[in-house]
Design an enzyme around this catalytic site. Structure first.
Site, short mmCIF file in Angstrom:
data_model
loop_
_atom_site.label_atom_id
_atom_site.label_comp_id
_atom_site.label_asym_id
_atom_site.label_seq_id
_atom_site.Cartn_x
_atom_site.Cartn_y
_atom_site.Cartn_z
N HIS A 30 11.02 56.08 59.10
CA HIS A 30 11.25 57.28 59.91
C HIS A 30 10.69 57.20 61.32
O HIS A 30 10.61 58.20 62.02
CB HIS A 30 10.77 58.54 59.19
CG HIS A 30 11.41 58.71 57.84
ND1 HIS A 30 12.76 58.86 57.69
CD2 HIS A 30 10.89 58.68 56.59
CE1 HIS A 30 13.06 58.94 56.40
NE2 HIS A 30 11.93 58.82 55.71
N GLU A 61 20.49 69.22 49.86
CA GLU A 61 21.70 68.76 50.54
C GLU A 61 22.33 67.62 49.76
O GLU A 61 21.64 66.89 49.04
CB GLU A 61 21.36 68.21 51.95
CG GLU A 61 21.08 69.25 52.99
CD GLU A 61 20.70 68.64 54.34
OE1 GLU A 61 20.51 69.40 55.28
OE2 GLU A 61 20.58 67.39 54.43
N LYS A 75 13.52 74.37 58.60
CA LYS A 75 14.74 73.56 58.54
C LYS A 75 15.86 74.24 57.75
O LYS A 75 17.04 73.99 58.01
CB LYS A 75 14.43 72.18 57.95
CG LYS A 75 13.32 71.42 58.69
CD LYS A 75 13.63 71.18 60.15
CE LYS A 75 12.41 70.71 60.93
NZ LYS A 75 12.65 70.60 62.37
N ARG A 109 12.02 69.93 71.89
CA ARG A 109 11.10 69.31 72.85
C ARG A 109 11.84 68.21 73.62
O ARG A 109 12.95 67.84 73.25
CB ARG A 109 9.94 68.66 72.09
CG ARG A 109 10.46 67.62 71.09
CD ARG A 109 9.40 66.72 70.50
NE ARG A 109 10.01 65.62 69.79
CZ ARG A 109 10.39 65.63 68.52
NH1 ARG A 109 10.19 66.72 67.79
NH2 ARG A 109 10.95 64.58 67.97
C1 MV4 Z 1 19.30 62.84 55.03
C2 MV4 Z 1 19.72 61.56 54.61
C3 MV4 Z 1 20.82 61.50 53.78
N1 MV4 Z 1 21.47 62.63 53.42
N2 MV4 Z 1 19.95 63.93 54.63
C4 MV4 Z 1 15.36 61.40 57.35
C5 MV4 Z 1 14.66 62.04 58.47
C6 MV4 Z 1 15.09 63.45 58.48
N3 MV4 Z 1 15.21 63.93 59.82
C7 MV4 Z 1 16.40 63.45 57.76
N4 MV4 Z 1 16.49 62.20 57.07
C8 MV4 Z 1 17.53 61.93 56.26
N5 MV4 Z 1 18.24 62.99 55.85
C9 MV4 Z 1 21.02 63.81 53.84
N6 MV4 Z 1 21.67 64.91 53.45
C10 MV4 Z 1 19.01 60.45 55.03
C11 MV4 Z 1 17.90 60.63 55.87
C12 MV4 Z 1 17.26 59.42 56.26
C13 MV4 Z 1 17.27 58.98 57.58
C14 MV4 Z 1 17.84 59.76 58.58
C15 MV4 Z 1 17.84 59.34 59.87
C16 MV4 Z 1 17.27 58.12 60.19
C17 MV4 Z 1 16.67 57.35 59.25
C18 MV4 Z 1 16.66 57.77 57.92
C19 MV4 Z 1 16.07 56.98 56.95
C20 MV4 Z 1 16.07 57.41 55.66
C21 MV4 Z 1 16.65 58.62 55.32
#
Ligand code: MV4
Length: 455
Positions: free
Chosen positions: A235, A200, A116, A292
């Site tokens: 998630h 981040e 990532k 995918r």
């Molecule tokens: C984040 C974020 C806030 N800020 N990155 C969760 C899954 C992963 N793919 C990335 N995620 C997140 N990254 C930054 N810089 C909040 C999340 C996140 C989230 C993202 C998408 C859908 C649901 C979520 C639930 C909690 C946190």
């Protein structure tokens, strides 16, 4: 074109791929575990080979057994579906070595996007907006704290090998940071055997909006619009839709272009999804790329009129994309609910066992992708998703009404399901307003708890 494809998966996606093969006049070979002898994919395919006991690590994840089945049955290609081996670069490489086409991107693209931190750095060089943060992974705590202080709190610490929310920690100040940094590294080491992390800026209450891309092996890349997947629980996506109720046409255009650039940055081939976080001001930031086909691909199919799995097969067989970006037209509104064998009243505990009765809705604009039937026994070994209910209508309001109607027609007996929970969401005024962030389900529970207390 291929003569025979091995489907290296189970459940609804295996069935989805088998159906695509049949429509293209391609023979399909199912592989199945001992627990899946009575599963629909085993019977729907032209041929089937048992590859081992129920646990995934002894069957659907056994690369050598799947490749042996491929050689015995003389297949031309392998479709990995989602999960299992779909994002395993070594497996993609092994397929190529055996002279079998892996229906997906090249191993190199899987590898670059699988790390990532590398993914972030790679797309950043191609004019794709990323969240402010560290340049690559950070080893040392002092260096990490410097970065955190430079970008400003709150920050999020993520595992390089993570994705899908595993191994993430949020720090709101410098004191908490030291502890969270160490915890994140230890968790990442334990979960992935790789303790590397990156940092981040933490985006508060973001929307999760992703863009479907499709690329052929001649360098043509198009985007097929966005999907809003903000309705998630721990998630796990619960409801997905296209288009996003939050995206304007200029956002769609800009995110689409960014997604195409991200794909070009790794010479991407086949279907892929570029994930963005979108803040309340409409700023979007790349977070990951999924290499995918995804569970929620049908909502894109319903608003574009394209068959994404058939396109995957055509592209893998060496055909050019049969359209250009300007040919792709978006119309209508699609919603998808993931139907799961789980008990919302017991903290969504999985509910395996005999499905005594299974009736799914129908009618105009209703699609059900499921491998389940009355009398099917859900094995306890796999994911709890037992099907997807997809609806399409002229606009979002009508799509929600249709989804609500369709959920009301679902009849599942013998096991617990989340159907009633899904129906409550479609009745929720906040969901209906379209003002939905990744905090939606949490807020939804809070509101409904208060309602019960008042009553
Ligand atoms: C984040 C974020 C806030 N800020 N990155 C969760 C899954 C992963 N793919 C990335 N995620 C997140 N990254 C930054 N810089 C909040 C999340 C996140 C989230 C993202 C998408 C859908 C649901 C979520 C639930 C909690 C946190």
């Amino acid at each position: 074109m291929f003569n025979k494809i091995l489907v290296a998966n189970r459940g609804e996606i295996a069935l989805r791929v088998i159906r695509a093969c049949r429509e293209l006049g391609i023979n399909s070979l199912a592989v199945y575990s001992e627990a899946d002898e009575q599963s629909l994919h085993t019977h729907a395919a032209n041929e089937a080979i048992c590859i081992g006991p129920a646990p995934s690590d002894q069957s659907y994840l056994k690369r050598d057994r799947i490749l042996s089945a491929a050689e015995i049955a003389n297949v031309d290609a392998i479709h990995p579906g989602y999960g299992f081996l779909s994002e395993n670069a070594e497996f993609a490489e092994q397929c190529e070595t055996c002279g079998i086409k892996f229906i997906g991107p090249k191993a190199n693209a899987i590898r670059l996007m699988g790390d990532k931190a590398t993914a972030r750095e790679t797309v950043k060089k191609s004019k794709v907006p990323t969240v402010p943060g560290s340049d690559g992974p950070i080893e040392n705590e002092n260096e990490a704290l410097n970065v955190a202080q430079k970008i400003g709190f709150p920050v999020i610490i993520k595992a390089v090998a993570g994705g899908g929310g595993k191994g993430m920690r949020v720090a709101h100040n410098a004191v908490a940071f030291a502890k969270e940094f160490t915890t994140a590294r230890n968790e990442a080491e334990k979960a992935f055997g790789n303790g590397a992390v990156y940092i981040e800026k933490f985006i508060e209450e973001p929307r999760h909006i992703e863009v479907q891309i499709m690329a052929d092996s001649y360098g043509n890349v198009v985007h097929l619009g966005e999907r809003d997947c903000s309705v998630q629980r721990r998630h796990q996506k619960v409801i997905e839709e296209a288009p996003s109720p939050f995206a304007t046409s200029s956002m769609r255009d800009a995110m689409g272009k960014a997604a195409v650039n991200a794909a070009r940055a790794v010479k991407y081939e086949n279907a892929g999804t570029v994930e963005f976080l979108v803040d309340k001001n409409g700023n979007f930031y790349f977070i990951e790329m999924n290499t995918r086909i995804q569970v929620e691909h049908p909502v894109t199919e319903e608003i574009t009129g394209l068959d994404l799995v058939q396109l995957q097969i055509l592209i893998a067989s060496g055909e050019k994309l049969p359209f250009k970006q300007s040919d792709i037209k978006f119309s209508k509104h699609a919603l998808e609910c993931r139907i799961c064998a789980e008990d919302p009243e017991r903290n969504f505990m999985p509910s395996a066992g005999m499905v005594d009765f299974f009736h799914m809705p129908g009618g105009r604009g209703v699609r059900v992708d499921s491998h389940v039937y009355s009398g099917y026994r859900i094995p306890p070994n796999y994911d709890s998703m037992i099907g997807k209910l997809i609806v399409v209508a002229d606009n979002r309001e009508k799509a929600i009404a249709k989804m609500n109607r369709a959920l009301g027609e679902c009849e599942i007996r013998g096991i617990k399901s989340n159907v009633e929970f899904l129906r409550k969401i479609t009745n929720d005024p906040y969901f209906q307003s379209g003002d939905v962030t990744t905090k939606f389900i949490e807020d939804f529970f809070e509101r409904n708890k208060n309602r019960q207390l008042k009553e």
